[in-house]
Write a protein that holds these residues in place. Structure first.
Motif, PDB file in Angstrom:
ATOM      1  N   LYS A 255       0.840  -1.202   0.000  1.00 12.89           N
ATOM      2  CA  LYS A 255       0.000   0.000   0.000  1.00 12.89           C
ATOM      3  C   LYS A 255       0.874   1.250   0.000  1.00 12.89           C
ATOM      4  O   LYS A 255       1.976   1.247   0.556  1.00 12.89           O
ATOM      5  N   LYS A 256       0.319   2.306  -0.566  1.00 10.98           N
ATOM      6  CA  LYS A 256       1.047   3.582  -0.652  1.00 10.98           C
ATOM      7  C   LYS A 256       1.271   4.187   0.730  1.00 10.98           C
ATOM      8  O   LYS A 256       2.200   4.960   0.941  1.00 10.98           O
ATOM      9  N   ASP A 257       0.347   3.861   1.653  1.00  9.81           N
ATOM     10  CA  ASP A 257       0.480   4.417   3.001  1.00  9.81           C
ATOM     11  C   ASP A 257       0.876   3.345   4.024  1.00  9.81           C
ATOM     12  O   ASP A 257       0.587   3.467   5.216  1.00  9.81           O
ATOM     13  N   LEU A 258       1.557   2.297   3.540  1.00 10.72           N
ATOM     14  CA  LEU A 258       2.091   1.288   4.459  1.00 10.72           C
ATOM     15  C   LEU A 258       3.022   1.981   5.457  1.00 10.72           C
ATOM     16  O   LEU A 258       3.715   2.943   5.108  1.00 10.72           O
ATOM     17  N   CYS A 259       3.020   1.490   6.685  1.00 11.84           N
ATOM     18  CA  CYS A 259       3.955   2.014   7.689  1.00 11.84           C
ATOM     19  C   CYS A 259       4.940   0.880   8.000  1.00 11.84           C
ATOM     20  O   CYS A 259       4.543  -0.170   8.510  1.00 11.84           O
ATOM     21  N   ILE A 260       6.210   1.074   7.632  1.00  6.34           N
ATOM     22  CA  ILE A 260       7.229   0.035   7.845  1.00  6.34           C
ATOM     23  C   ILE A 260       7.932   0.310   9.167  1.00  6.34           C
ATOM     24  O   ILE A 260       8.553   1.363   9.345  1.00  6.34           O
ATOM     25  N   MET A 261       7.813  -0.647  10.070  1.00  2.00           N
ATOM     26  CA  MET A 261       8.395  -0.468  11.404  1.00  2.00           C
ATOM     27  C   MET A 261       9.438  -1.551  11.684  1.00  2.00           C
ATOM     28  O   MET A 261       9.475  -2.598  11.046  1.00  2.00           O
ATOM     29  N   HIS A 262      10.303  -1.279  12.650  1.00  2.00           N
ATOM     30  CA  HIS A 262      11.312  -2.244  13.108  1.00  2.00           C
ATOM     31  C   HIS A 262      11.804  -1.711  14.444  1.00  2.00           C
ATOM     32  O   HIS A 262      12.133  -0.523  14.539  1.00  2.00           O
ATOM     33  N   CYS A 281       9.442   3.972   8.735  1.00  2.00           N
ATOM     34  CA  CYS A 281       9.147   4.721   9.981  1.00  2.00           C
ATOM     35  C   CYS A 281      10.095   4.373  11.122  1.00  2.00           C
ATOM     36  O   CYS A 281       9.939   4.879  12.223  1.00  2.00           O
ATOM     37  N   TYR A 282      11.068   3.484  10.873  1.00  2.00           N
ATOM     38  CA  TYR A 282      11.808   2.918  12.015  1.00  2.00           C
ATOM     39  C   TYR A 282      12.728   3.879  12.754  1.00  2.00           C
ATOM     40  O   TYR A 282      12.959   3.711  13.948  1.00  2.00           O
ATOM     41  N   PHE A 283      13.237   4.897  12.071  1.00  2.00           N
ATOM     42  CA  PHE A 283      14.102   5.823  12.818  1.00  2.00           C
ATOM     43  C   PHE A 283      13.258   6.740  13.696  1.00  2.00           C
ATOM     44  O   PHE A 283      13.594   7.018  14.846  1.00  2.00           O
TER      45      PHE A 283
END
Ligand code: NCD
Length: 304
Positions: A255-262, A281-283
């Motif tokens: 998705k265009k508004d996916l939120c990638i976290m780690h 979004c991880y930093f």
């Protein structure tokens, strides 16, 4: 006097209030800069850490307080055989609040039962990591504006990944959540998390080994490191460590508004070429951890 050992100890409305405090700290840092004057946090880290320990310390400094502690078991009296219970009793004489990380599941709970000051679990073995979840929740709030009706993919080491266990526990209290649990067979989510948390709350979930297949439906993708330190033999670790490597090509169907976290640290799970993707979004997530720890310290010390 209250500690934080498991994220479930915070009600949904308390989570909201911590998030609101963190958002206010971001807007008005000056208002908070002397709130913990004369207070000390002891960071007792029996296991390696960069973000968690230093963000607790930065949090206390930014509240006007002070910091003491140790960053490895070897430099504490644990190496002479002192029990966690005794350490907790002694540190209660020197500090106002404790943040403890320990390789043994339950050690921070034991500390909280013996301390006369609040104890925060900063990660206990492969079990829980509630303050990482606070960082995760603030990130989701700032990116998505909500906690309900989200399809959340958790990918990697779901067996030993304590951040995953705590995040599932927190999100299982909201409506319309769906978990997509993506891992190699050997690193599937523990049975107790499935039965006692996900199924008990009637949450929809699927288990799969296929990240690419899951990608298009995800609102959040939470990548995790294979937890080398929890493996019994190196061969298994080497075989599993690069099971999932997120790169720009794999994000094509996302998705265009996916939120990638780690939660970080990353090893190979996210290629550095993803870092400049606006969905990464991880930093920011690591920065959010500091604000939420500030809010939590204020709450546990009973400071308005
Ligand atoms: C995590 C942890 O310690 O569990 N790190 C962190 O606190 N951000 C994740 C990990 O070590 O993989």
């Amino acid at each position: 006097m209250r500690s934080l050992i498991d994220i479930k100890e915070l009600s949904v409305s308390e989570l909201d209030s911590l998030i609101n405090t963190a958002l206010d700290i971001i807007e008005n840092p000056k208002k908070y800069s002397q709130k913990c004057q004369g207070k000390k946090i002891a960071t007792l880290f029996f296991e390696p850490s960069t973000r968690t320990r230093l963000s607790f310390e930065a949090a206390m400094y930014e509240l006007g307080g002070n910091v003491l502690g140790f960053s490895e078991a070897q430099s504490s009296s644990a190496s002479k055989g002192e029990s966690v219970a005794d350490t907790a009793k002694i540190i209660s004489l020197y500090a106002d609040i404790i943040a403890m990380r320990h390789p043994k599941e339950g050690a921070p709970l034991v500390a909280s039962m013996n301390a006369s000051i609040p104890v925060i679990n900063a990660g206990d073995g492969g079990h829980n990591h509630p303050t990482q979840t606070l960082a995760d929740l603030l990130t989701i709030k700032r990116k998505k504006g909500r906690f309900d009706n989200l399809t959340v993919g958790l990918c990697g080491d779901l067996k030993f990944g304590r951040t995953v266990h705590s995040l599932i526990s927190a999100l299982s209290r909201y409506e319309g959540i769906k978990f997509v649990l993506i891992s190699p067979e050997e690193l599937k989510i523990p049975g107790y998390v499935k039965t006692d948390v996900i199924e008990k709350n009637g949450i929809e979930y699927v288990e799969t080994t296929d990240l690419a297949g899951a990608m298009p439906e995800l609102d959040i993708l939470y990548m995790t490191r294979v937890q080398k330190e929890r493996f019994f033999n190196e061969e298994d670790y080497l075989r599993l460590k690069d099971s999932y490597i997120l790169n720009p090509q794999k994000l094509e169907n996302a998705k265009k508004d996916l939120c990638i976290m780690h939660p970080l640290p990353r090893v190979n799970e996210i290629s550095v070429s993803v870092d400049n993707d606006p969905r990464a979004c991880y930093f920011e997530q690591a920065l959010n951890g500091k604000y939420m720890r500030m809010a939590l310290i204020l709450m546990l010390l009973g400071i308005e």
